[in-house]
Design an enzyme around this catalytic site. Structure first.
Site, PDB file in Angstrom:
ATOM      1  N   SER A 176       2.231  -5.241  -2.884  1.00 31.35           N
ATOM      2  CA  SER A 176       1.591  -4.234  -1.623  1.00 31.35           C
ATOM      3  C   SER A 176       1.168  -4.656  -0.665  1.00 31.35           C
ATOM      4  O   SER A 176       1.572  -4.208   0.831  1.00 31.35           O
ATOM      5  CB  SER A 176       0.737  -3.336  -2.068  1.00 31.35           C
ATOM      6  OG  SER A 176       1.017  -2.245  -2.942  1.00 31.35           O
ATOM      7  N   SER A 198       2.904  -1.199  -0.428  1.00 27.84           N
ATOM      8  CA  SER A 198       1.555  -0.146   0.072  1.00 27.84           C
ATOM      9  C   SER A 198       1.387  -0.195   1.746  1.00 27.84           C
ATOM     10  O   SER A 198       0.914   0.367   2.282  1.00 27.84           O
ATOM     11  CB  SER A 198       0.840   0.864  -1.638  1.00 27.84           C
ATOM     12  OG  SER A 198      -0.108  -0.562  -0.368  1.00 27.84           O
ATOM     13  N   LYS A 201      -6.308  -1.674   6.582  1.00 25.30           N
ATOM     14  CA  LYS A 201      -5.750  -0.679   6.012  1.00 25.30           C
ATOM     15  C   LYS A 201      -6.716   1.100   6.229  1.00 25.30           C
ATOM     16  O   LYS A 201      -8.206  -0.001   5.653  1.00 25.30           O
ATOM     17  CB  LYS A 201      -4.960  -1.105   5.243  1.00 25.30           C
ATOM     18  CG  LYS A 201      -4.312  -0.356   3.717  1.00 25.30           C
ATOM     19  CD  LYS A 201      -3.557  -1.186   2.574  1.00 25.30           C
ATOM     20  CE  LYS A 201      -3.032  -0.566   1.812  1.00 25.30           C
ATOM     21  NZ  LYS A 201      -2.277  -1.303   0.666  1.00 25.30           N
TER      22      LYS A 201
END
Lengths: 490, 95
Positions: free
Chosen positions: A183, A159, A79
């Site tokens: 998320s 997210s 990420k």
């Protein structure tokens, strides 16, 4: 999808150590899959092909001389929130344009020390603020899943939308992600993947771009429960550089996969049966209860009376912490600078140009609730409500409940733009956010599909630092439900 | 509680984010929606409840007070938009 990119992480690990396949060919297959799939899915915002090939070549040497680590030669996506030395690290925000850290986050350093290969950096909502991956400065990531007989694009959740999309589409064997209000678990549920938010303090936050420090926690998204357990063992550590990292040895999570759940007491919280919940979600929840009962678990009704206050309390605590954490983006030390008439004007211009709308919204809310005269009414009150939310869970666990089973999300994946006002978007996290407020571990496991053929997930919530029980229960659900893979269109 | 556009502009200034009148107007609506949403918390009786300071019961870790890190000023300023001789460069602050 080639045969190699179809492997689970566990299968690839076993084939690598048996030398049936090489790390270089495995990494090459994933780089090919990314080149073919990423233009449609936008899961990666930076692909590090040269680094990946070099890391894979080193892994092949180690595998040849028998010194391979636990993840030797395993290609992963990272990420964009994790600092990676010399590599694009932007939290998908314009304000960190061109930022290349001169240091490595603890979580990624742990992965490389165990031999993992970095394929690139994954798309996400800007500064991890969002539930659909639509707030990224690199554009939205697209869900590999579509509704039956439809070519309408769907969001992968957020997210960690890029992480979930990449794992579901076979563009990596596993991905790092972070979870502040859901998320990891919400995108996992929306893409048919497995996502673990570990106990607060289990994975180091050092080198992870901060959103809300008392809630942020890193964890893995993978295709299977076993893969998840393998990846978490490498991500987790005790880190002197993070004062909230907890001094507990990291167990062998994989050993818990497949372990009997007979006699475990599973709590079913009445408060998660909310108005407007989709029928498919509720029937899946009942199905999950039946599976665990069949496996010998004892089902008990429990009450978590402050559940409905978790989301409003979150939207005070998280923006308050964010407004403080994001004060560092000032156009002086890194990232974007937009000149002004004086230094204050330069700050204001830089932050106006660098932050997107959702980030500005949360920084303004946070600044307001912390401003003189409002602190007690908002922030202090929210922190007291948080004590009550945690107490609900403490009481359930004290009464002998080993884990809690609930839906992961109120509905399946939705289309971009479907939630146009902020509060209705926030409601996506209604089932996940309580866990962050209480610091507990929680595993999202795919468990079925809705009438449109889209995956839905169940969520298991555990006692602090009892990720192992969640992996045992998660693998029980996985065995009963099977695995869920999208039909390839990209 | 609700905010008006002047409050939003004042808060934006506190947060060092320049906003146009249009943006401030839009934000006023958004912020009031969020504030109305969090008002639900008024239903909760929090008298005699301690505010949460840490979700994990652990006493604050303290490290030994010794130098363990440093001597890489060039790395620290490497990402700065403007720097000179390992100093961050900013517009003139003091006349």
């Amino acid at each position: 999808m080639s045969e190699l990119t179809n492997l689970t992480l566990a299968e690839a690990r076993d084939k690598l150590s048996a030398r049936d396949i090489s790390a270089s060919e495995l990494t090459g297959a994933f780089l090919d899959a990314i080149a073919a799939g990423n233009p449609a899915l936008n899961a990666y915002v930076a692909v590090t092909g040269d680094e990946a090939r070099a890391m894979a070549a080193r892994s092949d040497e180690k595998l040849a001389n028998g010194t391979g680590g636990a993840l030797e030669g395993i290609p992963l996506g990272i990420k964009d929130l994790f600092a990676t030395r010399g590599v694009h690290t932007q939290a998908c925000s314009n304000i960190l344009k061109d930022f290349k850290p001169h240091y490595e986050s603890t979580v990624t350093a742990n992965l490389w020390a165990d031999g993992a290969v970095m394929l690139g950096k994954l798309n996400m909502d800007e500064f991890a603020m969002g539930s659909s991956n639509e707030t990224s400065c690199h554009g939205k990531a697209i869900n590999p899943w579509r509704r039956k007989d439809s070519d309408q694009a769907l969001v992968p959740g957020g997210s960690s939308g890029g992480s979930a999309a990449a794992v579901a589409a076979g563009l990596c064997l596993g991905a790092t992600a972070t979870d502040t209000g859901g998320s990891i678990r919400q995108p996992a549920a929306l893409t048919g993947t497995v996502g673990m938010k570990p106990t607060y303090g289990r994975c180091s936050r050092w080198g992870v771009v901060a959103y809300a420090s008392s809630l942020d926690q890193a964890g893995p998204i993978t295709r299977t429960v076993r893969d998840n357990a393998i990846l978490l063992r490498s991500m987790a550590s005790v880190d002197p550089k993070d004062t909230t990292s907890v001094d507990r040895p990291v167990p062998d999570y994989e050993a818990a996969v497949g372990r009997s759940v007979k006699g475990l007491k599973i709590g079913i919280p009445a408060e998660y049966r909310v108005e407007g919940m989709q029928g498919a979600v509720d029937s899946l929840w009942q199905q999950g209860i039946a599976w665990l009962k069949d496996a010998g678990a004892e089902i008990v009704e429990i009450s978590l009376p402050h559940t409905k206050y978790a989301l409003p309390a979150y939207y005070i605590v998280a923006p308050a912490e964010a407004s403080s954490n994001l004060a560092r983006y000032d156009g002086v030390r890194y990232g974007l600078r937009v000149d002004g008439t004086d230094i204050a004007d330069m700050y204001e211009n830089t932050r106006a140009a660098g932050f997107g709308t959702e980030v500005k919204r949360r920084v303004l809310i946070g600044t307001y609730v912390l401003s003189a005269g409002y602190y007690d009414a908002y922030y202090l009150k929210a922190q007291k409500v948080r004590t009550l939310i945690k107490r609900d869970f403490d009481l359930a666990f004290q009464a002998g409940v080993d884990a809690i089973l609930a839906p992961a999300t109120p509905d399946a994946a939705f289309a971009p733009g479907e939630f146009s006002d902020p509060v209705s978007m926030y409601l996506n996290d209604i089932f996940t956010v309580t866990v962050n407020m209480a610091g507990l571990p929680s595993l999202a496991v795919p468990a079925g599909v809705n009438g449109d053929g889209l995956p839905l997930g169940l969520q298991l919530i555990g006692r602090p630092f009892d990720e192992e029980t969640l992996y045992s229960l998660g693998s029980t659900i996985e065995q009963a439900a099977g695995r869920f893979e999208p039909t390839r269109w990209w | 509680m609700s905010v008006d556009i002047d409050t939003v502009k004042r808060v934006a200034h506190l947060a060092r984010i320049k906003v146009t009148d249009d943006e401030a107007g839009q934000m006023t609506g958004d912020l009031n929606n969020i504030l109305a949403f969090v008002e639900q918390l008024d239903e909760v009786d929090v008298s005699d409840v301690e505010p949460m300071t840490s979700v994990v019961e652990q006493s604050m870790k303290k490290r030994a007070d010794e130098v363990t890190d440093g001597d890489y000023a060039a790395d620290v300023v490497a990402n700065a938009p403007a720097s000179e001789d390992n100093f961050f460069m900013v517009p003139k602050v003091v006349e």
